[in-house]
Each structure stands twice: as C-alpha cells, then as structure tokens.
Design a protein around this motif. Structure first.
Motif, PDB file in Angstrom:
ATOM      1  N   ARG A 150      34.473  34.102  55.073  1.00 18.92           N
ATOM      2  CA  ARG A 150      35.680  34.547  54.381  1.00 18.92           C
ATOM      3  C   ARG A 150      35.268  34.976  52.981  1.00 18.92           C
ATOM      4  NH1 ARG A 150      36.827  33.754  58.848  1.00 18.92           N
ATOM      5  NH2 ARG A 150      38.441  32.505  59.789  1.00 18.92           N
ATOM      6  N   PHE A 151      36.003  35.947  52.437  1.00 24.83           N
ATOM      7  CA  PHE A 151      35.625  36.505  51.149  1.00 24.83           C
ATOM      8  C   PHE A 151      36.833  36.637  50.229  1.00 24.83           C
ATOM      9  CE2 PHE A 151      33.120  38.193  54.614  1.00 24.83           C
ATOM     10  CZ  PHE A 151      31.850  37.810  54.244  1.00 24.83           C
ATOM     11  N   ILE A 152      36.608  36.344  48.982  1.00 27.20           N
ATOM     12  CA  ILE A 152      37.588  36.635  47.938  1.00 27.20           C
ATOM     13  C   ILE A 152      36.937  37.733  47.114  1.00 27.20           C
ATOM     14  CG2 ILE A 152      38.776  35.778  45.895  1.00 27.20           C
ATOM     15  CD1 ILE A 152      38.688  32.971  47.237  1.00 27.20           C
ATOM     16  N   ILE A 153      37.575  38.885  47.094  1.00 27.10           N
ATOM     17  CA  ILE A 153      37.010  40.063  46.421  1.00 27.10           C
ATOM     18  C   ILE A 153      37.863  40.394  45.217  1.00 27.10           C
ATOM     19  CG2 ILE A 153      36.372  42.487  46.673  1.00 27.10           C
ATOM     20  CD1 ILE A 153      36.180  41.949  49.721  1.00 27.10           C
ATOM     21  N   ASP A 154      37.216  40.466  44.063  1.00 29.73           N
ATOM     22  CA  ASP A 154      37.907  40.810  42.825  1.00 29.73           C
ATOM     23  C   ASP A 154      37.063  41.864  42.120  1.00 29.73           C
ATOM     24  OD1 ASP A 154      39.330  40.920  40.456  1.00 29.73           O
ATOM     25  OD2 ASP A 154      38.331  39.174  39.620  1.00 29.73           O
ATOM     26  N   VAL A 196      32.959  34.155  46.955  1.00 20.05           N
ATOM     27  CA  VAL A 196      33.683  34.895  45.933  1.00 20.05           C
ATOM     28  C   VAL A 196      32.736  35.975  45.437  1.00 20.05           C
ATOM     29  CG1 VAL A 196      34.818  34.792  43.692  1.00 20.05           C
ATOM     30  CG2 VAL A 196      34.983  32.845  45.263  1.00 20.05           C
ATOM     31  N   VAL A 197      33.185  37.214  45.495  1.00 17.21           N
ATOM     32  CA  VAL A 197      32.386  38.336  45.002  1.00 17.21           C
ATOM     33  C   VAL A 197      33.243  39.132  44.038  1.00 17.21           C
ATOM     34  CG1 VAL A 197      30.945  38.461  47.078  1.00 17.21           C
ATOM     35  CG2 VAL A 197      33.025  39.804  46.969  1.00 17.21           C
ATOM     36  N   ALA A 234      29.872  36.342  42.084  1.00 14.71           N
ATOM     37  CA  ALA A 234      30.398  37.335  41.145  1.00 14.71           C
ATOM     38  C   ALA A 234      29.567  37.370  39.865  1.00 14.71           C
ATOM     39  CB  ALA A 234      31.852  37.015  40.819  1.00 14.71           C
ATOM     40  N   LYS A 235      29.485  38.535  39.263  1.00 19.10           N
ATOM     41  CA  LYS A 235      28.722  38.736  38.023  1.00 19.10           C
ATOM     42  C   LYS A 235      29.536  39.585  37.061  1.00 19.10           C
ATOM     43  CE  LYS A 235      24.378  37.670  39.594  1.00 19.10           C
ATOM     44  NZ  LYS A 235      23.848  36.429  39.336  1.00 19.10           N
ATOM     45  N   GLY A 236      29.430  39.235  35.801  1.00 17.05           N
ATOM     46  CA  GLY A 236      30.090  40.028  34.773  1.00 17.05           C
ATOM     47  C   GLY A 236      29.576  41.453  34.761  1.00 17.05           C
ATOM     48  N   GLY A 237      30.470  42.395  34.595  1.00 15.75           N
ATOM     49  CA  GLY A 237      30.094  43.809  34.527  1.00 15.75           C
ATOM     50  C   GLY A 237      29.892  44.478  35.866  1.00 15.75           C
ATOM     51  N   ALA A 238      30.092  43.749  36.951  1.00 14.02           N
ATOM     52  CA  ALA A 238      29.855  44.317  38.280  1.00 14.02           C
ATOM     53  C   ALA A 238      30.855  45.421  38.589  1.00 14.02           C
ATOM     54  CB  ALA A 238      29.947  43.228  39.349  1.00 14.02           C
ATOM     55  N   ARG A 239      30.323  46.475  39.172  1.00 14.51           N
ATOM     56  CA  ARG A 239      31.170  47.554  39.670  1.00 14.51           C
ATOM     57  C   ARG A 239      31.268  47.428  41.177  1.00 14.51           C
ATOM     58  NH1 ARG A 239      29.468  53.097  37.289  1.00 14.51           N
ATOM     59  NH2 ARG A 239      31.368  53.619  38.403  1.00 14.51           N
ATOM     60  N   LEU A 240      32.078  48.232  41.810  1.00 12.69           N
ATOM     61  CA  LEU A 240      32.312  48.104  43.248  1.00 12.69           C
ATOM     62  C   LEU A 240      31.030  48.235  44.062  1.00 12.69           C
ATOM     63  CD1 LEU A 240      35.688  50.018  43.501  1.00 12.69           C
ATOM     64  CD2 LEU A 240      35.309  47.552  43.684  1.00 12.69           C
TER      65      LEU A 240
END
Length: 121
Positions: free
Chosen positions: A83-87, A35-36, A60-66
C-alpha cells in the motif's frame, strides 16, 4: 476492569488466540505501507499507522518531484510494500513551474507502475 464474559469462555478465547498473538509479536515485520513523496510527506509522522506485523516505511525526500517519487515507489515495492501513500506535485507545480500537462503525464506514469507479484512465505 471487569468483564461480562464468563471465565471459562474468556480462557478458551485467550487460549485460542495466544499462539496467533505470539506469532504476530515475534514474527518479522513487513513494510506493508510505504510513504513516498516530497518534504510534506517526509516531515509527517506516520508511526500511528504502524502495528506489528505491519510497518510503515517513509521514503519521501524534501524537494522530490514526481519523477523522483516514481523511483521511490519502485524502491518501496522492492521493500515489499503493498500500500502506498503518495504526496507530491507541489515541487513540480511551484518549484519547477512545470506545465499542467507535464504534471498530469507524470502522475499517470506513476499510477501505471506495476506492482510486484507477491512472493510465497
């Protein structure tokens, strides 16, 4: 709970599958799903997707930009995720007020990251 399967058939099936189940239960876990993303992804529990020998890692990290998420994807690949979950994208859109064309470019850049070749076991 009673079974409608005859006892000899049940024993045959369980005997055949037991070594496979033992190998899965005792074998090393592989982070196959990563999860990213931003704080939305960081705050969600993805444990229900995890089942040995497959595991979910949340990078994943808070405040992350693309641009940050692209780095998370590369890190996920180093962890052998397949496999990736991208949000992501909301911090770019609302936090940084990035133009849509820049967000599109960053999404395209993320999607062009090549996957690492599978290594032999």
């Amino acid at each position: 709970m009673r079974s409608n399967i005859a006892a000899p058939s049940r024993r045959l099936f369980l005997g055949a599958i037991a070594p496979v189940l033992a190998a899965v239960a005792l074998g090393p876990a592989v982070a196959s799903i990563a999860v990213v993303g931003d704080s939305l992804a960081a705050g969600c529990s993805f444990r229900t997707l995890s089942c040995r020998p497959f595991e979910v890692i949340n990078l994943a990290k808070g405040g992350a930009r693309l641009a940050d998420i692209a780095g998370q994807l590369e890190r996920a690949q180093r962890n052998r995720a397949r496999r990736f979950i991208i949000d992501g994208g909301l911090n770019d859109l609302f936090g940084a007020a990035a133009p849509i064309r820049d967000i599109e470019r960053d999404f395209r850049g993320m999607s062009s990251i090549r996957t690492l070749p599978r290594s032999s076991p």
